[in-house]
Write a protein that holds these residues in place. Structure first.
Motif, short mmCIF file in Angstrom:
data_model
loop_
_atom_site.label_atom_id
_atom_site.label_comp_id
_atom_site.label_asym_id
_atom_site.label_seq_id
_atom_site.Cartn_x
_atom_site.Cartn_y
_atom_site.Cartn_z
N LYS A 51 -7.84 8.82 -3.90
CA LYS A 51 -6.71 8.35 -3.26
C LYS A 51 -7.02 8.40 -1.79
O LYS A 51 -6.74 7.31 -1.08
N ARG A 109 6.44 13.48 -3.98
CA ARG A 109 6.33 11.82 -3.98
C ARG A 109 5.01 11.35 -4.05
O ARG A 109 4.55 10.31 -4.75
N LEU A 110 4.12 11.97 -3.18
CA LEU A 110 2.99 11.22 -2.79
C LEU A 110 1.93 11.53 -4.10
O LEU A 110 1.03 11.09 -4.27
N ILE A 148 1.90 9.14 -6.68
CA ILE A 148 1.51 7.65 -6.15
C ILE A 148 0.05 7.27 -6.81
O ILE A 148 -0.88 8.14 -7.23
N SER A 149 -0.25 6.00 -7.21
CA SER A 149 -1.44 5.51 -7.59
C SER A 149 -2.36 5.56 -6.43
O SER A 149 -2.13 5.38 -5.53
N TRP A 209 -3.85 2.49 -6.22
CA TRP A 209 -3.58 1.22 -5.28
C TRP A 209 -2.48 1.52 -4.22
O TRP A 209 -2.56 0.64 -3.19
N THR A 210 -1.28 2.17 -4.67
CA THR A 210 -0.39 2.77 -3.57
C THR A 210 -0.90 3.28 -2.40
O THR A 210 -0.44 3.19 -1.34
N ALA A 211 -1.90 4.35 -2.64
CA ALA A 211 -2.57 4.88 -1.45
C ALA A 211 -3.26 3.86 -0.66
O ALA A 211 -3.16 4.15 0.50
N GLY A 231 -2.68 0.83 -0.07
CA GLY A 231 -1.47 0.05 0.46
C GLY A 231 -0.77 1.01 1.67
O GLY A 231 -0.44 0.49 2.67
N LEU A 232 -0.83 2.23 1.52
CA LEU A 232 -0.31 3.07 2.63
C LEU A 232 -1.24 3.00 3.89
O LEU A 232 -0.95 3.31 4.91
#
Length: 218
Positions: A34, A110-111, A114-115, A117-119, A121-122
């Motif tokens: 991530k 919450r973190l 996350i996937s 891909w979400t990481a 996006g962040l």
């Protein structure tokens, strides 16, 4: 240009909100992957901004006192004033901000879910865009006919990403030690994030204001 990029790059590297988010991402399940996704997307977005500026200028710096040169200095002046104002606001609102902050455990939970891909996006989302914009306004002065400009741009990208890279490599090669030390860093940032944020924004903001005024008046 080089000095400006060094100061801005350092400000981006130690920007508390970005560092805090990355520490939480790195501490999550499969944090190495991530964290890598976060860094790659961060760097891709960062480089894309610089490339867009260089395409616009053609890799040639505007003439001194020309409208593009004046506009670049004016943009940096506005960003510098905005950073100082934001730092002052955070300083004055410190008590209210601390009262509203969420506990680190809730954000970490919450973190942790996350996937990759979400990481990714962040990464672009959590860049300090005020400082990134200041860097873009500075890169307007880059002269790509000189090798020193290429070196300065590469060094700027590496410097701005250096804190993330250092934490990623530390977690990769010394996971047990990194887990302990990054946990301490996360605790420290949760306690002192506002003070660190005020310090970074005010120092970089004042530097940009001083440099821009000098460029506009000299």
């Amino acid at each position: 240009m080089t000095l400006d990029l060094v100061i801005i790059g350092l400000g981006i590297a130690v920007f508390p909100l970005s560092v805090t988010a990355f520490v939480l991402v790195l501490s999550a399940d499969r944090g190495i992957w991530k964290g890598l996704a976060f860094i790659l997307s961060w760097l891709a977005c960062f480089v894309a901004v610089l490339v867009a500026v260089l395409i616009t200028t053609g890799g040639k710096p505007p003439a001194p006192k020309s409208p593009p040169s004046t506009a670049s200095s004016a943009v940096k002046l506005a960003i510098g004033l905005g950073l100082v104002a934001y730092g002052w606001y955070r300083h004055k609102a410190a008590t209210r901000t601390e009262r509203r902050e969420k506990p680190p455990g809730r954000m970490s939970a919450r973190l942790d879910r996350i996937s990759v891909w979400t990481a990714a996006g962040l990464g672009p989302l959590l860049q300090p865009w005020g400082l990134v914009a200041a860097g873009a306004a500075t890169v307007v002065s880059a002269d790509l006919s000189r090798s020193s400009s290429y070196a300065a741009l590469v060094a700027y990208c590496v410097l701005a990403t250096s804190s993330l890279l250092a934490m990623e490599l530390y977690a990769l090669f010394a996971p047990d030690s990194a887990r302990v030390r990054l946990g301490r860093l996360r605790t420290w940032l949760h306690t002192h994030q506002n003070q660190a944020l005020v310090g970074v924004t005010v120092v970089v903001g004042l530097f940009l204001v001083a440099r821009s005024i000098h460029q506009l008046t000299s």
